[in-house]
Write a protein that holds these residues in place. Structure first.
Motif, PDB file in Angstrom:
ATOM      1  N   ASN A 190       0.821  -1.210   0.000  1.00 11.57           N
ATOM      2  CA  ASN A 190       0.000   0.000   0.000  1.00 11.57           C
ATOM      3  C   ASN A 190       0.857   1.263   0.000  1.00 11.57           C
ATOM      4  N   SER A 191       0.212   2.409   0.085  1.00 10.08           N
ATOM      5  CA  SER A 191       0.929   3.678  -0.018  1.00 10.08           C
ATOM      6  C   SER A 191       1.879   3.919   1.142  1.00 10.08           C
ATOM      7  N   ALA A 192       1.700   3.186   2.248  1.00  8.43           N
ATOM      8  CA  ALA A 192       2.637   3.271   3.369  1.00  8.43           C
ATOM      9  C   ALA A 192       3.775   2.266   3.227  1.00  8.43           C
ATOM     10  N   GLY A 193       3.732   1.430   2.175  1.00  4.72           N
ATOM     11  CA  GLY A 193       4.789   0.463   1.939  1.00  4.72           C
ATOM     12  C   GLY A 193       4.613  -0.852   2.671  1.00  4.72           C
ATOM     13  N   TYR A 194       3.410  -1.119   3.200  1.00  2.29           N
ATOM     14  CA  TYR A 194       3.146  -2.353   3.940  1.00  2.29           C
ATOM     15  C   TYR A 194       2.340  -3.336   3.082  1.00  2.29           C
TER      16      TYR A 194
END
Length: 273
Positions: free
Chosen positions: A225-229
Motif C-alpha cells: 500500500n501507499s505506506a509500503g506495507y
C-alpha cells in the motif's frame, strides 16, 4: 498558525472530541486542529503506531500530535511530551510513545496531571502545555525532563530460512488487511524466489499486484500500500469478514487467552521456494 492533530480511541458519538477542541481553541484561537481518527482500538497499540507513523510524517515541523489511547487502563498521574522528527508528540506513559517512534526520544519531558483527574481536566492541562510550548518554542515549557518511561516496540515479522510470518496490524473501513511486513523486508527475505502468501490455513496468493484493478471482480490480491506495507484484499469485497481475519490484540497477547484458530487468523505466513 500552529497545528494540532487528535488521534484517540474516544469515538465521536458524544461531546468529548468537540469539548477537547474547544479547550485548545480557547487558549490558541489560531490553532489549526486536524482529526486523524477517533476510532483506534484501546488494546491494539500496533494499530495506533501504524496510524500515527503514516500520518504524522506528512505534517510540517512544529506540529503537535495529541494521542489518547487506553488512557485510564491504570491511574494516570503524568503525561509525556516528546520532540520527534521536529514535531511534538503528547501521549500517556503506557508504552505507546516508543511504539510510535521506534526508539526512546532523547528530547522528552513529563508533566503531572493528578491521578483523579477526568479526561477533560487532563486535556485542559495538555492545552496549557501546548500553548506554552507554542509561545516559547521550548519543550521545557511543557514539563520536566524524564528518562524512565514505559517502553514497548513495534511488532516485527518472524523469519525462517524459507518463510516469514507477520501479524495483522490494521483492518481498514473496507476490511482490507494490512500486515506488518514492508516491501523492503519482503524483498530482502524473498531474495528473488517464488512465494506463496498463506492465510486461514489454505488460502493462497502467489503474486503481488500493482493496485486493486490488477485482478478481476471479487478476486484475492496482495499489494504494497501507499505506506509500503503488505496488504491483502478482495477487489470490491470484505477480506477480513469473509475469511475471519482479526487484528492484533494487546490484551489477548498478554493473557494468552487466544485459541489456536483465533491466533492463527491474526497472522499471515509467506513461504519461499
Amino acid at each position: 498558525m500552529p497545528i494540532l492533530t487528535l488521534t484517540t480511541d474516544l469515538g465521536q458519538r458524544d461531546y468529548l472530541s468537540g469539548a477537547i477542541k474547544g479547550q485548545f481553541l480557547s487558549l490558541l484561537p489560531t490553532l489549526n486542529i486536524v482529526d486523524i481518527t477517533h476510532y483506534l482500538s484501546q488494546t491494539n497499540f500496533p494499530q495506533a503506531a501504524y496510524t500515527c507513523n503514516n500520518s504524522f510524517k506528512h505534517f510540517p515541523p512544529g506540529t503537535f500530535h495529541l494521542v489518547i489511547v487506553n488512557l485510564f487502563e491504570s491511574p494516570v498521574d503524568h503525561l509525556l511530551i516528546a520532540r520527534h522528527n521536529e514535531q511534538f508528540i503528547i501521549c500517556p506513559d503506557n508504552g505507546l510513545l516508543t511504539m510510535i517512534t521506534g526508539n526512546k526520544p532523547w528530547e522528552l519531558v513529563s508533566f503531572e496531571v493528578g491521578a483523579k483527574n477526568t479526561l477533560l481536566e487532563i486535556t485542559q492541562l495538555v492545552a496549557e502545555k501546548v500553548a506554552a510550548i507554542a509561545d516559547t518554542g521550548n519543550l521545557l515549557s511543557g514539563g520536566q525532563p524524564v528518562s524512565d518511561i514505559e517502553e514497548k516496540y513495534p511488532l516485527r515479522a518472524t523469519l525462517g530460512p524459507n518463510w516469514m510470518e507477520g501479524q495483522i496490524l490494521f483492518i481498514d473501513n473496507f476490511e482490507n488487511v494490512v500486515i506488518n511486513i514492508t516491501r523492503e523486508e519482503f524483498n530482502e527475505q524473498r531474495n528473488g524466489r517464488k512465494f506463496k502468501i498463506v492465510f486461514k490455513r489454505n488460502e493462497v496468493i502467489e503474486t503481488i499486484s500493482d493496485n486493486y484493478t490488477s485482478v478481476t471482480e471479487s478476486e484475492k490480491l496482495a499489494w504494497f500500500n501507499s505506506a509500503g506495507y503488505l496488504e491483502i484484499a478482495l477487489r470490491n469485497g470484505n477480506m477480513a469478514g469473509l475469511f475471519g481475519l482479526q487484528g492484533f490484540n494487546e490484551q489477548m497477547q498478554q493473557t494468552g487467552s487466544a485459541s489456536g484458530n483465533k491466533w492463527f487468523y491474526q497472522t499471515v505466513r509467506i513461504f519461499f521456494e
